[in-house]
Design an enzyme around this catalytic site. Structure first.
Site, mmCIF file in Angstrom:
data_model
loop_
_atom_site.group_PDB
_atom_site.id
_atom_site.type_symbol
_atom_site.label_atom_id
_atom_site.label_comp_id
_atom_site.label_asym_id
_atom_site.label_seq_id
_atom_site.Cartn_x
_atom_site.Cartn_y
_atom_site.Cartn_z
ATOM 1 N N ASP A 111 0.842 -1.186 0.000
ATOM 2 C CA ASP A 111 0.000 0.000 0.000
ATOM 3 C C ASP A 111 0.889 1.251 0.000
ATOM 4 O OD1 ASP A 111 -2.834 1.042 0.408
ATOM 5 O OD2 ASP A 111 -1.798 1.999 2.086
ATOM 6 N N GLU A 146 1.579 0.400 -4.874
ATOM 7 C CA GLU A 146 1.093 1.691 -5.349
ATOM 8 C C GLU A 146 2.261 2.677 -5.387
ATOM 9 O OE1 GLU A 146 -3.441 2.226 -3.992
ATOM 10 O OE2 GLU A 146 -2.037 2.130 -2.324
#
Length: 478
Positions: A75, A105
């Site tokens: 994340d 990400e």
């Protein structure tokens, strides 16, 4: 496995703080005033500090060694140093005795933006690392708009699969002018970027009739092509953040769109993903037409908005107004959409999506040409037809050369993606006098979509291919 190391739920002396109660002020990233940075939504951690880095590395190694996890999704990975992620990848290979895939990400923002604190593990900074980042290039072109659209723009900004120019919705321009045709061709070019794995040095003939490497193609001020090898890009059309693809299409498709066509549009998005070079990433429920009842931020919305019906009877569209915290501003648009029975799919539509998706996976698995190993392979073996200013902008056409390629399965293959509500034909002289036949999955008795077998065709004399409306079709040379 999804891992979140960039922030914690609490810091300082808050009841649920953990790290600051071990060593106050060390594990969290502080600003110049000594307060904890919160650009990620919560209290940011400081993985640039040695012991926070050790916490992350040691725990990931434990998961890989003892639980046999073979891939990790990080994340907001760009809030961590590139050097740390590369060290982790090397140690994982050593400890696990196998390659462990790292993806994450790579969004560039916050107090670390543009390398303000260290070289980040971000999209543009990870080039050449072998670590994959999610690509928003094709995602935005396919769906329409960006990840943070508000109000009427959620409807107006149609994408490549849901009507831009060729099927305008109630809020889009009805004029069908030249500018919008060019927007559609720009979107088609950006979809091709994704199909080519977002490679920096892949050459594409753009709608401006100029052949450029994808790194020279603009995406909101950034290079559209930004990676060196296909392992460094993650292709996707929906994720746990923002609206599901079905909900995005509920905004953007004309409200008169039939149940069946809504299903086909969903599968066009899945097909583009399945045919793209690089890592193919599918969100849970894409095959069930999954809806979160239009919730755009469901992390705290509970099972009511996040559930999936694995009996394939309901996709939970219209299950209620999503929580007001992040959705109230759109209630005026949402209420009539969520109450529209013409949008909510029937069990038969869900079953159709499920089976079409399974067929797409069979097609992708049938040939290594959909998973070319290196950038050199992609440059050599992937060729797009129907490009430039004279293209038919609703039709994507690509050729993959399988000659002497391991596990190619076919001498070559051609894939076609027709997003239009009508069938399309195209003559490709270079592919005349070949022995193309439909991919075996299309011809099997239980094929979920019978239209390719019924209506798709190839004329060896002229090199003409005909593709049914809103369909993805593959022809192969045995």
């Amino acid at each position: 496995m999804d891992v979140v190391y960039n922030h914690a739920a609490a810091a300082g002396q808050k009841e649920k703080s953990v790290l600051d109660k071990i060593v106050p002020g060390y594990y969290h990233r502080l600003n110049a005033s000594g307060a904890v940075e919160q650009s990620t939504c919560c209290d940011n951690t400081a993985t640039e500090n040695k012991m926070m880095a050790k916490l992350m590395v040691d725990s990931v190694l434990l998961w890989a060694k003892h639980y046999k996890i073979d891939s990790f999704r990080f994340d907001l990975m760009a809030h961590q140093p590139r050097q740390l992620m590369e060290q982790l990848k090397a140690r994982l290979t050593s400890v696990a005795g196998r390659d462990v895939q790292l993806i994450g990400e790579g969004w560039n923002f916050g107090e670390v933006e543009n390398g303000a604190r260290f070289v980040q593990a971000s999209q543009l900074s990870l080039n050449g690392s072998g670590i994959g980042t999610f690509s928003d290039r094709a995602r935005d072109a396919i769906r329409g708009g960006g990840a943070a659209e508000l109000g009427d723009n959620l409807v107006k900004k149609q994408g490549y699969i849901n009507g831009l120019f060729y099927a305008p919705n109630e809020l889009a321009s009805q004029s069908l002018n030249r500018t919008e045709v060019q927007q559609l061709m720009d979107a088609a070019d950006m979809v091709r970027v994704g199909l080519a794995g977002s490679l920096r040095d892949y050459l594409l003939m753009t709608r401006r009739d100029v052949q450029v490497p994808l790194a020279k193609l603009d995406y909101s001020g950034q290079p559209a092509g930004y990676i060196s090898e296909p392992s460094e890009v993650v292709n996707y059309v929906e994720n746990h953040d923002n609206q599901t693809l079905f909900d995005a299409n509920a905004y953007k498709l004309p409200t008169t769109t039939s149940h069946e066509d809504r299903t086909r549009v969903q599968m066009l998005g899945a097909a583009i993903n399945a045919f793209s070079q690089g890592v193919a990433y599918f969100h849970a429920g894409i095959d069930t037409l999954r809806s979160k009842s239009m919730d755009k931020n469901s992390f705290d919305s509970g099972d009511w908005f996040n559930r999936i019906d694995w009996s394939y009877q309901d996709n939970y569209f219209g299950t209620g107004l999503p929580p007001s915290t992040d959705n109230a501003a759109e209630y005026a648009i949402l209420i009539p959409l969520l109450s529209n029975a013409a949008i909510k799919p029937r069990p038969g539509d869900i079953a159709m999506a499920r089976d079409m998706f399974r067929d797409l996976l069979k097609i992708r698995a049938s040939s290594s040409l959909f998973r070319l190993k290196t950038s050199a392979d992609i440059r050599q073996r992937l060729h797009f037809y129907n490009t430039g200013s004279q293209q038919n902008p609703v039709l994507l056409v690509a050729h993959l050369d399988g000659h002497a390629y391991q596990d190619a399965g076919f001498k070559s293959l051609m894939y076609f993606i027709n997003v239009a509500p009508a069938s399309q034909s195209i003559n490709i002289a270079a592919e005349a006098a070949k022995n193309y036949v439909l991919h075996p999955v299309h011809g099997q008795p239980g094929a979920a979509d019978q239209r390719p077998a019924q209506f798709a065709s190839y004329d060896a004399v002229t090199g003409q291919f005909t593709i049914p409306a809103r369909s993805a079709v593959v022809f192969v040379e045995p």
